[in-house]
Design a protein around this motif. Structure first.
Motif, PDB file in Angstrom:
ATOM      1  N   LYS A 183       0.836  -1.194   0.000  1.00 13.97           N
ATOM      2  CA  LYS A 183       0.000   0.000   0.000  1.00 13.97           C
ATOM      3  C   LYS A 183       0.873   1.247   0.000  1.00 13.97           C
ATOM      4  O   LYS A 183       1.784   1.380   0.806  1.00 13.97           O
ATOM      5  CB  LYS A 183      -0.910  -0.002   1.231  1.00 13.97           C
ATOM      6  CG  LYS A 183      -2.016   1.023   1.187  1.00 13.97           C
ATOM      7  CD  LYS A 183      -2.950   0.853   2.374  1.00 13.97           C
ATOM      8  CE  LYS A 183      -4.106   1.833   2.323  1.00 13.97           C
ATOM      9  NZ  LYS A 183      -5.024   1.674   3.464  1.00 13.97           N
ATOM     10  N   ALA A 184       0.593   2.166  -0.898  1.00 15.20           N
ATOM     11  CA  ALA A 184       1.318   3.437  -0.985  1.00 15.20           C
ATOM     12  C   ALA A 184       0.310   4.572  -0.899  1.00 15.20           C
ATOM     13  O   ALA A 184      -0.495   4.758  -1.819  1.00 15.20           O
ATOM     14  CB  ALA A 184       2.118   3.530  -2.283  1.00 15.20           C
ATOM     15  N   GLU A 185       0.343   5.314   0.180  1.00 16.12           N
ATOM     16  CA  GLU A 185      -0.610   6.395   0.396  1.00 16.12           C
ATOM     17  C   GLU A 185       0.074   7.746   0.224  1.00 16.12           C
ATOM     18  O   GLU A 185       1.276   7.886   0.469  1.00 16.12           O
ATOM     19  CB  GLU A 185      -1.218   6.306   1.796  1.00 16.12           C
ATOM     20  CG  GLU A 185      -2.134   5.122   2.011  1.00 16.12           C
ATOM     21  CD  GLU A 185      -2.802   5.170   3.368  1.00 16.12           C
ATOM     22  OE1 GLU A 185      -2.453   6.058   4.167  1.00 16.12           O
ATOM     23  OE2 GLU A 185      -3.665   4.306   3.625  1.00 16.12           O
ATOM     24  N   GLN A 186      -0.708   8.712  -0.180  1.00 16.50           N
ATOM     25  CA  GLN A 186      -0.245  10.098  -0.263  1.00 16.50           C
ATOM     26  C   GLN A 186      -1.270  10.989   0.418  1.00 16.50           C
ATOM     27  O   GLN A 186      -2.476  10.863   0.157  1.00 16.50           O
ATOM     28  CB  GLN A 186      -0.052  10.537  -1.717  1.00 16.50           C
ATOM     29  CG  GLN A 186       1.165   9.931  -2.399  1.00 16.50           C
ATOM     30  CD  GLN A 186       1.379  10.489  -3.793  1.00 16.50           C
ATOM     31  OE1 GLN A 186       0.505  11.125  -4.356  1.00 16.50           O
ATOM     32  NE2 GLN A 186       2.552  10.249  -4.352  1.00 16.50           N
ATOM     33  N   ASN A 187      -0.777  11.858   1.282  1.00 14.26           N
ATOM     34  CA  ASN A 187      -1.646  12.786   1.987  1.00 14.26           C
ATOM     35  C   ASN A 187      -1.455  14.183   1.423  1.00 14.26           C
ATOM     36  O   ASN A 187      -0.332  14.601   1.156  1.00 14.26           O
ATOM     37  CB  ASN A 187      -1.324  12.795   3.488  1.00 14.26           C
ATOM     38  CG  ASN A 187      -1.545  11.440   4.128  1.00 14.26           C
ATOM     39  OD1 ASN A 187      -0.607  10.781   4.531  1.00 14.26           O
ATOM     40  ND2 ASN A 187      -2.784  11.002   4.201  1.00 14.26           N
ATOM     41  N   PHE A 188      -2.560  14.894   1.242  1.00  9.76           N
ATOM     42  CA  PHE A 188      -2.530  16.266   0.747  1.00  9.76           C
ATOM     43  C   PHE A 188      -3.038  17.185   1.855  1.00  9.76           C
ATOM     44  O   PHE A 188      -4.076  16.931   2.464  1.00  9.76           O
ATOM     45  CB  PHE A 188      -3.392  16.413  -0.505  1.00  9.76           C
ATOM     46  CG  PHE A 188      -2.868  15.651  -1.687  1.00  9.76           C
ATOM     47  CD1 PHE A 188      -2.043  16.274  -2.615  1.00  9.76           C
ATOM     48  CD2 PHE A 188      -3.181  14.308  -1.880  1.00  9.76           C
ATOM     49  CE1 PHE A 188      -1.554  15.576  -3.708  1.00  9.76           C
ATOM     50  CE2 PHE A 188      -2.699  13.605  -2.958  1.00  9.76           C
ATOM     51  CZ  PHE A 188      -1.884  14.241  -3.875  1.00  9.76           C
ATOM     52  N   TYR A 189      -2.266  18.250   2.110  1.00 12.79           N
ATOM     53  CA  TYR A 189      -2.617  19.191   3.159  1.00 12.79           C
ATOM     54  C   TYR A 189      -2.771  20.580   2.551  1.00 12.79           C
ATOM     55  O   TYR A 189      -1.907  21.031   1.779  1.00 12.79           O
ATOM     56  CB  TYR A 189      -1.519  19.245   4.229  1.00 12.79           C
ATOM     57  CG  TYR A 189      -1.608  18.164   5.278  1.00 12.79           C
ATOM     58  CD1 TYR A 189      -2.019  18.450   6.573  1.00 12.79           C
ATOM     59  CD2 TYR A 189      -1.263  16.857   4.976  1.00 12.79           C
ATOM     60  CE1 TYR A 189      -2.086  17.457   7.535  1.00 12.79           C
ATOM     61  CE2 TYR A 189      -1.326  15.853   5.927  1.00 12.79           C
ATOM     62  CZ  TYR A 189      -1.736  16.166   7.205  1.00 12.79           C
ATOM     63  OH  TYR A 189      -1.812  15.187   8.161  1.00 12.79           O
ATOM     64  N   ILE A 193       1.956  16.086   0.816  1.00 14.14           N
ATOM     65  CA  ILE A 193       2.105  17.060  -0.266  1.00 14.14           C
ATOM     66  C   ILE A 193       1.304  18.295   0.116  1.00 14.14           C
ATOM     67  O   ILE A 193       0.098  18.208   0.363  1.00 14.14           O
ATOM     68  CB  ILE A 193       1.616  16.475  -1.598  1.00 14.14           C
ATOM     69  CG1 ILE A 193       2.471  15.273  -1.989  1.00 14.14           C
ATOM     70  CG2 ILE A 193       1.658  17.535  -2.699  1.00 14.14           C
ATOM     71  CD1 ILE A 193       2.011  14.578  -3.253  1.00 14.14           C
ATOM     72  N   LEU A 194       1.968  19.417   0.173  1.00 13.42           N
ATOM     73  CA  LEU A 194       1.317  20.666   0.557  1.00 13.42           C
ATOM     74  C   LEU A 194       0.712  21.309  -0.679  1.00 13.42           C
ATOM     75  O   LEU A 194       1.418  21.606  -1.654  1.00 13.42           O
ATOM     76  CB  LEU A 194       2.324  21.613   1.215  1.00 13.42           C
ATOM     77  CG  LEU A 194       1.760  22.843   1.914  1.00 13.42           C
ATOM     78  CD1 LEU A 194       0.854  22.437   3.069  1.00 13.42           C
ATOM     79  CD2 LEU A 194       2.879  23.717   2.439  1.00 13.42           C
ATOM     80  N   GLU A 195      -0.588  21.514  -0.636  1.00 19.49           N
ATOM     81  CA  GLU A 195      -1.275  22.120  -1.771  1.00 19.49           C
ATOM     82  C   GLU A 195      -0.893  23.585  -1.889  1.00 19.49           C
ATOM     83  O   GLU A 195      -0.775  24.290  -0.890  1.00 19.49           O
ATOM     84  CB  GLU A 195      -2.789  21.981  -1.598  1.00 19.49           C
ATOM     85  CG  GLU A 195      -3.272  20.542  -1.577  1.00 19.49           C
ATOM     86  CD  GLU A 195      -4.750  20.451  -1.295  1.00 19.49           C
ATOM     87  OE1 GLU A 195      -5.346  21.490  -0.946  1.00 19.49           O
ATOM     88  OE2 GLU A 195      -5.309  19.351  -1.422  1.00 19.49           O
ATOM     89  N   ALA A 196      -0.712  24.042  -3.114  1.00 21.02           N
ATOM     90  CA  ALA A 196      -0.362  25.439  -3.344  1.00 21.02           C
ATOM     91  C   ALA A 196      -1.533  26.332  -2.971  1.00 21.02           C
ATOM     92  O   ALA A 196      -2.678  26.055  -3.345  1.00 21.02           O
ATOM     93  CB  ALA A 196       0.032  25.659  -4.808  1.00 21.02           C
ATOM     94  N   PRO A 197      -1.276  27.432  -2.224  1.00 20.02           N
ATOM     95  CA  PRO A 197      -2.371  28.351  -1.886  1.00 20.02           C
ATOM     96  C   PRO A 197      -2.966  28.965  -3.143  1.00 20.02           C
ATOM     97  O   PRO A 197      -2.276  29.221  -4.123  1.00 20.02           O
ATOM     98  CB  PRO A 197      -1.689  29.415  -1.010  1.00 20.02           C
ATOM     99  CG  PRO A 197      -0.416  28.790  -0.557  1.00 20.02           C
ATOM    100  CD  PRO A 197      -0.002  27.848  -1.644  1.00 20.02           C
ATOM    101  N   GLU A 198      -4.261  29.189  -3.103  1.00 21.19           N
ATOM    102  CA  GLU A 198      -4.937  29.795  -4.238  1.00 21.19           C
ATOM    103  C   GLU A 198      -4.742  31.300  -4.253  1.00 21.19           C
ATOM    104  O   GLU A 198      -4.475  31.928  -3.235  1.00 21.19           O
ATOM    105  CB  GLU A 198      -6.430  29.462  -4.193  1.00 21.19           C
ATOM    106  CG  GLU A 198      -6.723  27.962  -4.292  1.00 21.19           C
ATOM    107  CD  GLU A 198      -8.211  27.674  -4.240  1.00 21.19           C
ATOM    108  OE1 GLU A 198      -8.977  28.655  -4.102  1.00 21.19           O
ATOM    109  OE2 GLU A 198      -8.584  26.505  -4.344  1.00 21.19           O
ATOM    110  N   GLU A 199      -4.886  31.874  -5.434  1.00 18.01           N
ATOM    111  CA  GLU A 199      -4.704  33.318  -5.585  1.00 18.01           C
ATOM    112  C   GLU A 199      -5.784  34.093  -4.840  1.00 18.01           C
ATOM    113  O   GLU A 199      -5.514  35.084  -4.176  1.00 18.01           O
ATOM    114  CB  GLU A 199      -4.739  33.679  -7.077  1.00 18.01           C
ATOM    115  CG  GLU A 199      -4.495  35.149  -7.366  1.00 18.01           C
ATOM    116  CD  GLU A 199      -3.059  35.556  -7.142  1.00 18.01           C
ATOM    117  OE1 GLU A 199      -2.807  36.753  -6.938  1.00 18.01           O
ATOM    118  OE2 GLU A 199      -2.192  34.677  -7.158  1.00 18.01           O
TER     119      GLU A 199
END
Length: 737
Positions: A72-78, A601-607
Motif C-alpha cells: 500500500k502506498a498512500e499520499q496525503n494532501f494538506y 504534499i502541501l497544496e499550493a495556496p490559491e490566488e
C-alpha cells in the motif's frame, strides 16, 4: 529469540480455517440429510467446528491485512489551513510515521530473504512500500522538537525523492510561526518560490517577501552582500572566499586579500557604501581615483590645516593618478614627521598605489576574473546596487539579509547555476559569507528577548559549500540560526571543498538526518555507520549426506538440520535507502530517536483567498511589530508610481454570515442508511420551516420594483437577481467551510 517466526510464511491459519469450516459443513450435512438429526441438535454438535474455523479465520485475516499493507502506498494532501491545525508549539510537523524498532528491522530482513515475495511487492513499481507497511498499524503524526532541530537538519536524497516537498512543508511552517526564512537554491525552483510568496500573501504579509534571481532581471530584487559589516576587513574576507585556491597559490591569495583590504578601506574613507563593483573598478582602472577620494577624506578628518595642505599638494596635477601619487607622498612625509597621524590602513593603501604596476597585476591575476564575473551584465545592478552611481535594478527593490532577519521576512535566492555554474557558486558563497557575518553580529551583540529561529534553507548544498558554511553550522546555534541543508550524495561536499576533512566537518555538524531515497552505495554505507547495530535472527538450513563403511551394500546416511542464527546489523539496512518510495524517509533525530515516515504534499495556496482571523495567527506573528520604516528609507530614490505599487493591498474582510432558512441535507451516501419514514426530515422544502423563499421575491422585498427612471435606463432585473444569487452562494459556501 527461541520463538522466532517469520511473517512471510504461508498463511496456515487460512488453511486451518478452511479445513475446520469444511469439516463443519460436511458433518452438518451428514447429520441432517443421512442421520435425520434435528437442526438445533446438529447446530450444537457442529458449533465446535465453526468456532475453530472462525478463530483461525480471525488470525488469517489479520495476517492477510498485514501483507496487504506491504504493497500500500498512500499520499496525503494538506492545505495551508489543515497544516496550521496540525502544527504545535515548539516543534515542526514531519508528516506521518512511526518509531523504527528492532521488530521492524527483523521483518524487513526476513523479507529480503524471501526473493519471491519481494518481487511480488516491487512489481507495482511504487518502490519499497513494504518499508512503511511493516509499521503502518502504528502510524501517527511525527514532529521534530525545536530542541532537536536547533542542531541543524541534514536532508539526503536523490533527484525526485521528495526534497522539494520536504522543503515546502518546513518552509511553510516557519512562515506561519513568524520566523525569518532565507532559502538559497542553486538551481531555482519556481514552484517553491511561488508557494513561499503565496504563504506570505495569505498572512497579509506580501511585502515581507522578496526574491533574487539573476535570470529575472525585470522582477528580481537586488542584494548587496557587502552592505552590512562591523569592520572593513570582514568585507575583504567575504570577497576573498571566492578566490580559487591551490597549494602553490597561497602567496597570491594573501596579496589579493591585502589589496581588497586597502580597496574597501579607501571606499569607506571616501564616505561610500562598499560594493563588489568598486573592487572591480579599482582592479581594472587602477588605484588613482579611489585613492584621491580616500586621501581627501583622511585629511578632512585630521583637521582643516592638513586638509588644506593635502589639497595644495594635489592642486598642481591634472590626472587622477598624478594627484594620488602626490597625495600619497604628502601623507608619507607628514606621517613621518608626526607618527600619530599614521594609520595602518592608509599605509597599506599608499604602498599599493606606489607598487610596481606589472607586479601588482601579476599578483592579483586570480582575483580579477573572480570579481569581474560578479559585475558583468545585469549583475552590476543586481549584486552591486548603488543609488549614488545610478546603478539600480529595474524592479527598484534593494534588500539586505540583515533587514530580512530583523523584520522576520522571507527571501528566496535563486542562483541559476544551470546557466552559469561559476557565477552561481560565487554568488552563493558570497551570500553564505554575509550570513556568517550576520551570525557573528548576533552572537556578539544578542538582542534582548530573541526567541525566534533564523531559518536558513540550502538546496544542493554541495554546489556552494565553503568555509563560512562550516562556521554557520559550527557556531550558528548561538545566534539562533537553524539550518536545513540538502544534498544528493555525501561526496558532493568533498568534491566542492576539495577536502575530505572539511566534508566531514559539514556532515558531523548536523545532528539530525532525514534520509530520502539515495542510490549511491557509498552514501548508503556512510549514513548507515551512524546507526546502531541490533541482533537480527535468521534460520540457517544445512543438508549433508555420506556413504557407509561397506560400500558394497550401498548404505549411506543423510541428515537435514536448521539452526537459529543471530547477526548484528544496522537497524536500517543500507540497501533499504535505495528502496524507499517517493516522499518516504528514515530520520535520525538528535535524541536518539529513529523514525520511519512519509511527507505529505502541501497544496499550493490559491490566488483568491480570505485572510485568516487574528486568533489563527501564531503567537510570534501576533506579538511581533514589523519595522517598515527602514523599507521606506530605501525607497526614497524611487518614483511615486513604484512606491504605490509596492504598498500591500488591503486584506479582504473576513465574512461572518449567518444564513436563515437553509437546511443542509446530509450526503447522499448517508441517506440510504436512514429509515424510509425519516427521509422526509432530511430533504429540504418538505417542511414549512425548511423552505427557502425564491431569490427574486426576496430581492424585490428588499429593494422594491424599478421605477420609471430605472426602466428608461434599461434596468435589467434578471442581471441584478443573478448578482444577488451569486453573492449569497459565495457567502453560503464560506459559512459552511
Amino acid at each position: 529469540m527461541l520463538n522466532y517466526e517469520t511473517d512471510y510464511r504461508p498463511n496456515y491459519e487460512m488453511m486451518l480455517a478452511s479445513a475446520w469450516g469444511a469439516c463443519g459443513v460436511g458433518c452438518a450435512g451428514t447429520m441432517i440429510f443421512y442421520s435425520g438429526f434435528p437442526f438445533v441438535t446438529t447446530a450444537i454438535m457442529t458449533s465446535v467446528f465453526f468456532a475453530a474455523s472462525g478463530y483461525q479465520a480471525f488470525f488469517a485475516q489479520a495476517r492477510r491485512a498485514r501483507m496487504d499493507k506491504l504493497e500500500k502506498a498512500e499520499q496525503n494532501f494538506y492545505s495551508m489551513d489543515a497544516l496550521r491545525e496540525q502544527m504545535r508549539d515548539g516543534a515542526l510537523f514531519l508528516g506521518r510515521g512511526f518509531e523504527w524498532t528492532i521488530e521492524h528491522a527483523q521483518k524487513v530482513s526476513d523479507l529480503y530473504r524471501d526473493p519471491r515475495r519481494l518481487a511480488e511487492i516491487k512489481k507495482n513499481r511504487k518502490g519499497g512500500t513494504f518499508l512503511h507497511g511493516v509499521g503502518m498499524a502504528d502510524e501517527d503524526v511525527v514532529f521534530v522538537n525545536d530542541d532537536e532541530s536547533k542542531g541543524h537538519v541534514h536532508i539526503v536524497g536523490t533527484t525526485g525523492s521528495g526534497k522539494t516537498r520536504c522543503f515546502d512543508l518546513l518552509v511553510t511552517q516557519c512562515i506561519l510561526r513568524g520566523e525569518p526564512v532565507i532559502f538559497i537554491d542553486p538551481k531555482g525552483d519556481h514552484e517553491l518560490k511561488n508557494n513561499m510568496e503565496m504563504a506570505y500573501r495569505r498572512l497579509g504579509r506580501g511585502r515581507d517577501f522578496v526574491f533574487f534571481h539573476p535570470a529575472f532581471v525585470e522582477e528580481s530584487a537586488a542584494i548587496n552582500p557587502l552592505a552590512t559589516y562591523q569592520r572593513s576587513s570582514e568585507i575583504a574576507s567575504r570577497l576573498a572566499s571566492i578566490i580559487p585556491t591551490s597549494s602553490s597559490g597561497d602567496a597570491f591569495q594573501s596579496f589579493s586579500h591585502n589589496a581588497l583590504n586597502a580597496i574597501f578601506y579607501a571606499v569607506e574613507a571616501a564616505g561610500q557604501r562598499p560594493t563588489i563593483f568598486d573592487a572591480q573598478r579599482v582592479l581594472a582602472e587602477g588605484f588613482g581615483p579611489l585613492c584621491v577620494r580616500a586621501l581627501l577624506g583622511w585629511s578632512y578628518s585630521m583637521g582643516p590645516e592638513i586638509h588644506r595642505k593635502m589639497t595644495q599638494a594635489m592642486g598642481g596635477k591634472t590626472s587622477q593618478e598624478d594627484k594620488a601619487f602626490e597625495g600619497a607622498r604628502f601623507y608619507q612625509e607628514i606621517s613621518r614627521v608626526n607618527p600619530s597621524l599614521s594609520l595602518a590602513e592608509m599605509n597599506n593603501l599608499c604602498s599599493l598605489l606606489l607598487h610596481d604596476k606589472t607586479h601588482f597585476q601579476k599578483m592579483v591575476s586570480s582575483l580579477v576574473p573572480a570579481v569581474g564575473k560578479l559585475c558583468s551584465g545585469p549583475l552590476a545592478a543586481l549584486f552591486s546596487p548603488d543609488p549614488q552611481a545610478d546603478r539600480m535594478p529595474k524592479s527598484g527593490k534593494v534588500i539586505s539579509l540583515k533587514h530580512v532577519i530583523d523584520t522576520a521576512g522571507g527571501c528566496y535566492i535563486g542562483l541559476d547555476t544551470l546557466s552559469d555554474v561559476d557565477v552561481g557558486r560565487a554568488m552563493g558563497q558570497m551570500i553564505l559569507s554575509d550570513l556568517a557575518s550576520q551570525a557573528g553580529g548576533l552572537y556578539n551583540f544578542p538582542k534582548d528577548g530573541r526567541k525566534r529561529f533564523i531559518n536558513i534553507f540550502i538546496d544542493e548544498a554541495g554546489e556552494i559549500a565553503n568555509e563560512p558554511m562550516i562556521q554557520l553550522l559550527n557556531k550558528g546555534r548561538g545566534a539562533s540560526i537553524r539550518m536545513f541543508v540538502a544534498t544528493q550524495t555525501l561526496a558532493d561536499y568533498e568534491v566542492r571543498t576539495d577536502s575530505k576533512a572539511k566534508a566531514m566537518q559539514i556532515i558531523s555538524n548536523m545532528n539530525n538526518v532525514i534520509m530520502l531515497r539515495t542510490v549511491e552505495p557509498e552514501t548508503q554505507e556512510r549514513l548507515a555507520k551512524r546507526l546502531p547495530e541490533v541482533p537480527i535472527q535468521y534460520v540457517m538450513k544445512t543438508t549433508a549426506s555420506s556413504m557407509g563403511d561397506n560400500s558394497i551394500t550401498g548404505a549411506f546416511a543423510k541428515n537435514h538440520g536448521e539452526r537459529l542464527m543471530s547477526e548484528d546489523k544496522p537497524i536500517f539496512a543500507p540497501q533499504s535507502l535505495g528502496d524507499l518510495s517517493d516522499l518516504e524517509y528514515f530520520a535520525i533525530l538528535s535524541k536518539s530517536n529513529y523514525i520511519k515516515g512519509r511527507f505529505p504534499i502541501l497544496e499550493a495556496p490559491e490566488e483568491d483567498y480570505h485572510a485568516p482571523r487574528a486568533e489563527h495567527y501564531s503567537e510570534p506573528v501576533r506579538s511581533f511589530r514589523y519595522d517598515y520604516e527602514a523599507i521606506e528609507e530605501t525607497k526614497k530614490a524611487l518614483s511615486p508610481e513604484v512606491i504605490a505599487a509596492e504598498r500591500p493591498r488591503e486584506k479582504p474582510p473576513v465574512l461572518d454570515v449567518e444564513l436563515e432558512g437553509y437546511l443542509v441535507p446530509p450526503p447522499i451516501e448517508r441517506r440510504r442508511w436512514l429509515p424510509i419514514f425519516s427521509w422526509v426530515n432530511v430533504f429540504p422544502t418538505f417542511r414549512k420551516g425548511d423552505r427557502v423563499e425564491p431569490v427574486e421575491d426576496r430581492f424585490v422585498k428588499a429593494h422594491g420594483w424599478p421605477d420609471d427612471e430605472e426602466r428608461d435606463f434599461g434596468w435589467d432585473r434578471s442581471s441584478d437577481v443573478r448578482d444577488q444569487l451569486a453573492g449569497e452562494s459565495a457567502d453560503f459556501n464560506l459559512h459552511n467551510s
